[in-house]
Every structure is written in structure tokens, then in C-alpha cells.
Design an enzyme around this catalytic site. Structure first.
Site, PDB file in Angstrom:
ATOM      1  N   ALA A  64       0.847  -1.188   0.000  1.00 23.68           N
ATOM      2  CA  ALA A  64       0.000   0.000   0.000  1.00 23.68           C
ATOM      3  C   ALA A  64       0.886   1.242   0.000  1.00 23.68           C
ATOM      4  O   ALA A  64       2.082   1.171   0.283  1.00 23.68           O
ATOM      5  CB  ALA A  64      -0.909   0.005   1.228  1.00 23.68           C
ATOM      6  N   GLY A 110      -0.625  -5.182   0.909  1.00 21.43           N
ATOM      7  CA  GLY A 110      -1.873  -5.076   0.163  1.00 21.43           C
ATOM      8  C   GLY A 110      -1.830  -5.779  -1.181  1.00 21.43           C
ATOM      9  O   GLY A 110      -2.872  -6.202  -1.704  1.00 21.43           O
ATOM     10  N   GLU A 113      -2.579  -9.323  -0.411  1.00 21.37           N
ATOM     11  CA  GLU A 113      -3.992  -9.360  -0.029  1.00 21.37           C
ATOM     12  C   GLU A 113      -4.895  -9.292  -1.257  1.00 21.37           C
ATOM     13  O   GLU A 113      -5.925  -9.967  -1.320  1.00 21.37           O
ATOM     14  CB  GLU A 113      -4.292  -8.221   0.944  1.00 21.37           C
ATOM     15  CG  GLU A 113      -3.677  -8.465   2.328  1.00 21.37           C
ATOM     16  CD  GLU A 113      -3.835  -7.281   3.262  1.00 21.37           C
ATOM     17  OE1 GLU A 113      -4.429  -7.469   4.337  1.00 21.37           O
ATOM     18  OE2 GLU A 113      -3.375  -6.170   2.916  1.00 21.37           O
ATOM     19  N   GLU A 133       3.541  -6.097   7.322  1.00 22.28           N
ATOM     20  CA  GLU A 133       2.941  -4.976   8.039  1.00 22.28           C
ATOM     21  C   GLU A 133       3.451  -4.788   9.461  1.00 22.28           C
ATOM     22  O   GLU A 133       3.519  -3.661   9.956  1.00 22.28           O
ATOM     23  CB  GLU A 133       1.406  -5.138   8.065  1.00 22.28           C
ATOM     24  CG  GLU A 133       0.708  -4.811   6.755  1.00 22.28           C
ATOM     25  CD  GLU A 133       0.643  -5.976   5.796  1.00 22.28           C
ATOM     26  OE1 GLU A 133      -0.085  -5.884   4.795  1.00 22.28           O
ATOM     27  OE2 GLU A 133       1.329  -7.002   6.039  1.00 22.28           O
TER      28      GLU A 133
END
Length: 256
Positions: A64, A110, A113, A133
Site C-alpha cells: 500500500a 496489500g 492481499e 505490516e
């Protein structure tokens, strides 16, 4: 669309996240564009399968865009995760059109994900995957803690999340995270080959199958009951009539 490219090849659409200078990192604008792109393709009756990949040779999505949320409060963080899951990750998982992730490099945070939200994954041999993360003092917020454990098991998921380590494509395949590993130069053509097998089948039945499989992973939902309901619903469709008639007439079905 500033951050994604969409190419249609007969019944297959290829969505490319196009931010190579940022290693295709997901920011708010990209998430919104992906939502709109998937929504439009899902409503296009001519599109029977979607492939998503990243531009360049380095990354599928390298995470991200941290600069967008580094200053967020607790409330802001919760809203970010909820909105992202609603707009993109849950949206893709429950799309009635099959979505295949062609993971062409780094799929981190992300990015992994997003790949896990797709219905299945094909990786290039240089792909590297992980959820780093915790190195930022936060946890995966776009479904990573849930989908990774579903795909690779609780123990492997715990280790990957807590160590923030990356795994290579071969390990990802051995763990069940990806279905196939191919040379990067062959990735899109190989994935298109799988998609071409999908588009020959009943899109109506496939959408019902997606719902039934996903139901097994939803709290409070009886997947067997969803399967029974969707199985029965297929009998009322033109695709069922065509499929069974074609079988009895010993010809290939022509699903419209």
C-alpha cells in the site's frame, strides 16, 4: 483511468495496475479505479474471465502507499481497512466473473492481499510474497490475516505474518498459496490458457460455484445449504438446458 489499464481479448479481460514508478503500490485512487474497472467488466456479458497483473517486471503490487495513512488516527485506520475491503478485496472475492491473479513479481502487504482475494493465483518464478505490516507497527488490514490462514493454514500464516518474511514462488506453490509457477515471460499466456478453458464453460454455473465455495468461509453461513440452493437454481437456467442437451446430443455446448 490513470492507474490501471484494461485490455479485452475476446472473452478475457486483462487488468494491469500501472504505477511502475511506485512498484504498483495501492493508493486510494488505484483502489477506486480497480473497483470501477471490475464492476464494469463484471457487467459486461462478453467478459467471462478477468486476469489481474502488475506493469513492469518487478512487482505485481509491492504494498500500500504508506504515505497516505502514516498520520491516521485509530478511527481513520479502521475506516481505511473497512472501506478498502468493501471497495476492492471483498468485492473481488465475491465477483461473479472469475478473477485470476497473475503475480509477476513482488506481492507484498496489500498486493498479496489483493492476489489472495482473487479466485486463484498463478505466479512467475521470480515472484516474492509476504505480509510485512508488523515492521510498520500495524497488521494486515485488507483481509490478509483471514485469507492467508485459509490458504496456507494457521501455522504458516502466523509465521509469515509475525516474521514479516517473504516466500518465493516455489514455496508459495508448495503451501497452496499459488496454483502454478511459470517463467515470467510465459506468465500472461499461461494464465490466458487457463482463462480460455474457463470461458468455454457456463458463466452462470461458474458464478453459482463461486458463491458456494465462498460460503464455506463465511461465519454463520452453511456452505452445504448454499450449494444445494445454487445447484437447484441452475436447473432453471438456459445454460442448464443447453449443457444437458448438448451432452445428450454428443456435441459441445454453446453457452450464450
Amino acid at each position: 483511468m490513470e492507474n490501471i489499464l484494461i485490455e479485452k481479448q475476446e472473452n478475457i479481460a486483462i487488468v494491469t495496475i500501472n504505477r511502475p514508478e511506485k512498484l504498483n503500490a495501492l493508493n486510494k485512487a488505484t483502489i477506486l479505479e480497480l473497483h470501477e474497472g471490475f464492476k464494469t467488466l463484471n457487467e459486461d456479458a462478453s467478459i467471462k474471465a478477468i486476469i489481474i497483473t502488475g506493469s513492469g517486471e518487478k512487482a505485481f503490487v509491492a504494498g500500500a502507499d504508506i504515505s497516505e495513512f502514516a498520520h491516521f488516527s485509530e478511527e481513520d485506520g479502521g475506516k481505511l481497512a473497512a472501506k478498502g475491503q468493501e471497495l476492492l478485496f471483498d468485492f473481488v472475492e465475491n465477483l461473479s466473473t472469475p478473477v485470476i491473479a497473475a503475480v509477476n513479481g513482488f506481492a507484498l502487504g496489500g498486493g498479496l492481499e489483493l492476489a489472495m482475494a482473487c479466485h486463484f493465483r498463478v505466479a512467475s518464478d521470480n515472484a516474492r510474497m509476504g505480509l510485512p505490516e508488523v515492521t510498520l507497527g500495524v497488521i494486515p488490514g485488507y483481509g490478509g490475516t483471514q485469507r492467508l490462514s485459509q490458504l496456507v493454514g494457521k501455522g504458516r500464516a502466523m509465521e509469515m505474518i509475525m516474521t514479516a518474511g517473504m516466500i518465493d514462488a516455489t514455496t508459495a506453490k508448495e503451501s497452496g498459496l499459488v496454483n502454478h509457477v511459470v517463467a515470467q515471460a510465459d506468465l500472461i499466456e499461461f494464465t490466458k490458457g487457463i482463462a480460455s478453458k474457463i470461458v468455454r464453460n457456463s458463466s452462470v454455473a461458474i458464478s453459482k460455484a463461486i458463491q458456494a465455495v465462498n460460503a464455506n468461509f463465511k461465519d454463520g453461513v452453511n456452505g452445504f445449504e448454499v450449494e444445494i440452493e445454487n445447484f437447484g437454481a441452475c436447473f432453471g437456467t438456459e445454460h442448464f438446458k443447453e449443457g444437458t442437451t448438448a451432452f445428450l446430443e454428443k456435441r459441445k455446448a454453446n453457452f450464450k
